[in-house]
Design a protein around this motif. Structure first.
Motif, mmCIF file in Angstrom:
data_model
loop_
_atom_site.group_PDB
_atom_site.id
_atom_site.type_symbol
_atom_site.label_atom_id
_atom_site.label_comp_id
_atom_site.label_asym_id
_atom_site.label_seq_id
_atom_site.Cartn_x
_atom_site.Cartn_y
_atom_site.Cartn_z
ATOM 1 N N SER A 210 15.360 -8.198 -0.215
ATOM 2 C CA SER A 210 15.945 -8.188 -1.558
ATOM 3 C C SER A 210 15.274 -9.184 -2.491
ATOM 4 O O SER A 210 15.473 -9.137 -3.705
ATOM 5 N N ASP A 211 14.483 -10.092 -1.926
ATOM 6 C CA ASP A 211 13.812 -11.110 -2.728
ATOM 7 C C ASP A 211 12.371 -10.734 -3.075
ATOM 8 O O ASP A 211 11.667 -11.534 -3.697
ATOM 9 N N ILE A 212 11.930 -9.551 -2.696
ATOM 10 C CA ILE A 212 10.563 -9.130 -3.010
ATOM 11 C C ILE A 212 10.485 -8.763 -4.488
ATOM 12 O O ILE A 212 11.073 -7.778 -4.942
ATOM 13 N N VAL A 213 9.767 -9.560 -5.251
ATOM 14 C CA VAL A 213 9.634 -9.355 -6.688
ATOM 15 C C VAL A 213 8.629 -8.232 -6.953
ATOM 16 O O VAL A 213 7.580 -8.167 -6.325
ATOM 17 N N PHE A 214 8.964 -7.333 -7.869
ATOM 18 C CA PHE A 214 8.113 -6.197 -8.258
ATOM 19 C C PHE A 214 7.845 -5.246 -7.078
ATOM 20 O O PHE A 214 6.799 -4.594 -7.018
ATOM 21 N N ARG A 215 8.771 -5.136 -6.181
ATOM 22 C CA ARG A 215 8.551 -4.334 -4.971
ATOM 23 C C ARG A 215 8.217 -2.884 -5.277
ATOM 24 O O ARG A 215 7.213 -2.343 -4.772
ATOM 25 N N SER A 216 9.019 -2.234 -6.107
ATOM 26 C CA SER A 216 8.787 -0.809 -6.372
ATOM 27 C C SER A 216 7.519 -0.597 -7.201
ATOM 28 O O SER A 216 6.783 0.376 -6.989
ATOM 29 N N GLU A 217 7.255 -1.490 -8.137
ATOM 30 C CA GLU A 217 6.044 -1.333 -8.954
ATOM 31 C C GLU A 217 4.780 -1.524 -8.117
ATOM 32 O O GLU A 217 3.805 -0.798 -8.283
ATOM 33 N N LEU A 218 4.808 -2.487 -7.211
ATOM 34 C CA LEU A 218 3.654 -2.682 -6.334
ATOM 35 C C LEU A 218 3.400 -1.435 -5.488
ATOM 36 O O LEU A 218 2.246 -1.031 -5.288
ATOM 37 N N ALA A 219 4.476 -0.833 -5.004
ATOM 38 C CA ALA A 219 4.331 0.392 -4.209
ATOM 39 C C ALA A 219 3.735 1.515 -5.053
ATOM 40 O O ALA A 219 2.873 2.279 -4.584
ATOM 41 N N ALA A 220 4.166 1.614 -6.311
ATOM 42 C CA ALA A 220 3.663 2.665 -7.186
ATOM 43 C C ALA A 220 2.183 2.454 -7.507
ATOM 44 O O ALA A 220 1.382 3.395 -7.472
ATOM 45 N N ILE A 221 1.809 1.219 -7.825
ATOM 46 C CA ILE A 221 0.406 0.945 -8.144
ATOM 47 C C ILE A 221 -0.474 1.183 -6.926
ATOM 48 O O ILE A 221 -1.600 1.685 -7.039
ATOM 49 N N GLU A 222 0.048 0.854 -5.741
ATOM 50 C CA GLU A 222 -0.732 1.049 -4.517
ATOM 51 C C GLU A 222 -1.093 2.518 -4.307
ATOM 52 O O GLU A 222 -2.186 2.837 -3.823
ATOM 53 N N THR A 223 -0.197 3.422 -4.697
ATOM 54 C CA THR A 223 -0.496 4.849 -4.535
ATOM 55 C C THR A 223 -1.561 5.324 -5.524
ATOM 56 O O THR A 223 -2.201 6.349 -5.291
#
Length: 381
Positions: free
Chosen positions: A171-184
């Motif tokens: 829950s403390d991972i900052v920008f988690r979803s955005e990092l996943a999106a950019i990685e794709t």
């Protein structure tokens, strides 16, 4: 186009527009506030005027706030990329007991206005481009690296990037979803998270614990070939430096920036910055008046009418505060530019960390926090 060429070609998109970097300060208008994690918020600003935000990915800005009638300055790394010059964003973690972070979370809403000094800082990818990169971050230290990654993404960079981020829980991972999106969308980007523990609502199935030599070598087997950018709390920074040293990494390719979140514990102390960046920690200087043969100079503050004795091995700011001369200051590390003073006469030795521009030095200005006298001084303060 290579990532190096792309970064070197990064210029303001409208050359005829007035760029904020040419101004000492500006009024920012908050246009959006959003939750990033349970204790981290993102704040987006636009200029009150027609300026463009010109800065390097990884730099910070200094907010000039009024909290309960008391002026307070704090430095925050810019998390948005310079490739989007009409808006600028900071991402702030609510710190237990943190005066400024709590005030920002509780008071800044769309429509709020704040004063800010123009961006500064030497921890930038633009000035140290490379084809193979290793981004290491922990907690809120992710913010400057996120600005760098967003810049690479916007430029369509083909840089080979490994982004290794450490957090307490999922829950403390900052920008988690955005990092996943950019990685794709970036074929040469690999994002890896390390968590120390589970969160009540989520069991962590990825890498666990704290960064170690074995973990780094396993995740990034070619780390010796990469230029490293590292940002996080001091214990994390120290651990990374130790690990890289043990693994014979060439520290000429290593760049770091760290964060200090605690408020001062003593009344009257100069507050450390929440989210401020600095690349070196200045060594403490001996107290004024120590009788050990060190030359002492007279430093005159013309506006207050006071003259202070300052040792040749002492910073002007330290001596001034000890003598009761109250000067504006924030980071005390030569970073934020808050303690900038016009020098009317005399010479100093100044070792700063990006908090003052060459044209300001040429105009005779100094940063009191990182300047030691070489002669008697007269300062316009």
């Amino acid at each position: 186009m290579s990532s190096t060429q792309a970064l070197e070609s990064l210029v303001p998109p409208l050359q005829s527009a007035v760029c904020w970097a040419e101004e000492d300060q500006a009024v920012l208008v908050c246009t959006a506030v959003s939750d990033v994690t349970h204790d981290v918020k993102n704040f987006v600003f636009e200029p009150e005027g027609e300026q463009l935000f010109e800065f390097d990915a990884g730099q910070f800005l200094t907010l000039m706030l009024d909290i309960d009638g008391t002026p307070v300055n704090r430095c925050y790394t810019i998390s948005s990329p310079p490739t989007r010059p009409n808006r600028i964003a900071i991402t702030v973690k609510r710190v237990v007991g943190g005066t400024v972070s709590n005030w920002i979370h509780d008071n800044l809403v769309p429509g709020s206005k704040v004063n800010a000094l123009a961006p500064l800082g030497a921890f930038t990818l633009t000035r140290k481009p490379a084809e193979k990169l290793l981004f290491l971050s922990a907690g809120s230290g992710i913010t400057p690296l996120m600005s760098m990654l967003r810049t690479l993404y916007d430029l369509g960079s083909d840089a080979d990037v490994v982004f290794l981020h450490s957090a307490r829980t999922p829950s403390d991972i900052v920008f988690r979803s955005e990092l996943a999106a950019i990685e794709t969308l970036m074929p040469n980007l690999r994002v890896v998270h390390i968590c120390e523990a589970d969160y009540p609502s989520e069991r962590w199935g990825g890498m666990r614990g704290r960064i170690s030599p074995t973990m780094l070598s396993t995740i990034v087997p070619d780390f010796l070939e990469r230029t490293t950018f590292n940002c996080g709390p001091l214990p994390y920074m120290e651990a990374v430096r130790r690990i890289l040293g043990e693994l014979d990494y060439d520290l000429a390719n290593y760049h770091e920036e760290s964060f200090s979140f605690d408020d001062p514990s003593k009344p009257g102390a100069v507050p450390p910055p929440e989210g401020v960046s600095y690349e070196e920690i200045a060594a403490p200087t001996p107290p004024a008046g120590a009788d050990d043969g060190v030359t002492t100079y007279a430093v005159e503050f013309t506006k207050t009418g006071k003259t202070v004795s300052v040792r040749a091995d002492q910073f002007v700011l330290d001596a001034a505060l000890a003598a009761g001369v109250r000067l504006a200051s924030s980071c005390s590390q030569g970073m934020c530019g808050t303690c900038k003073i016009p020098k009317l006469s005399g010479e100093v030795e100044m070792n700063h960390n990006g908090g003052i521009r060459p044209k300001e030095v040429a105009a005779g200005k100094i940063l009191a926090c990182c300047s030691k006298p070489l002669s008697d001084l007269s300062l316009d303060a």
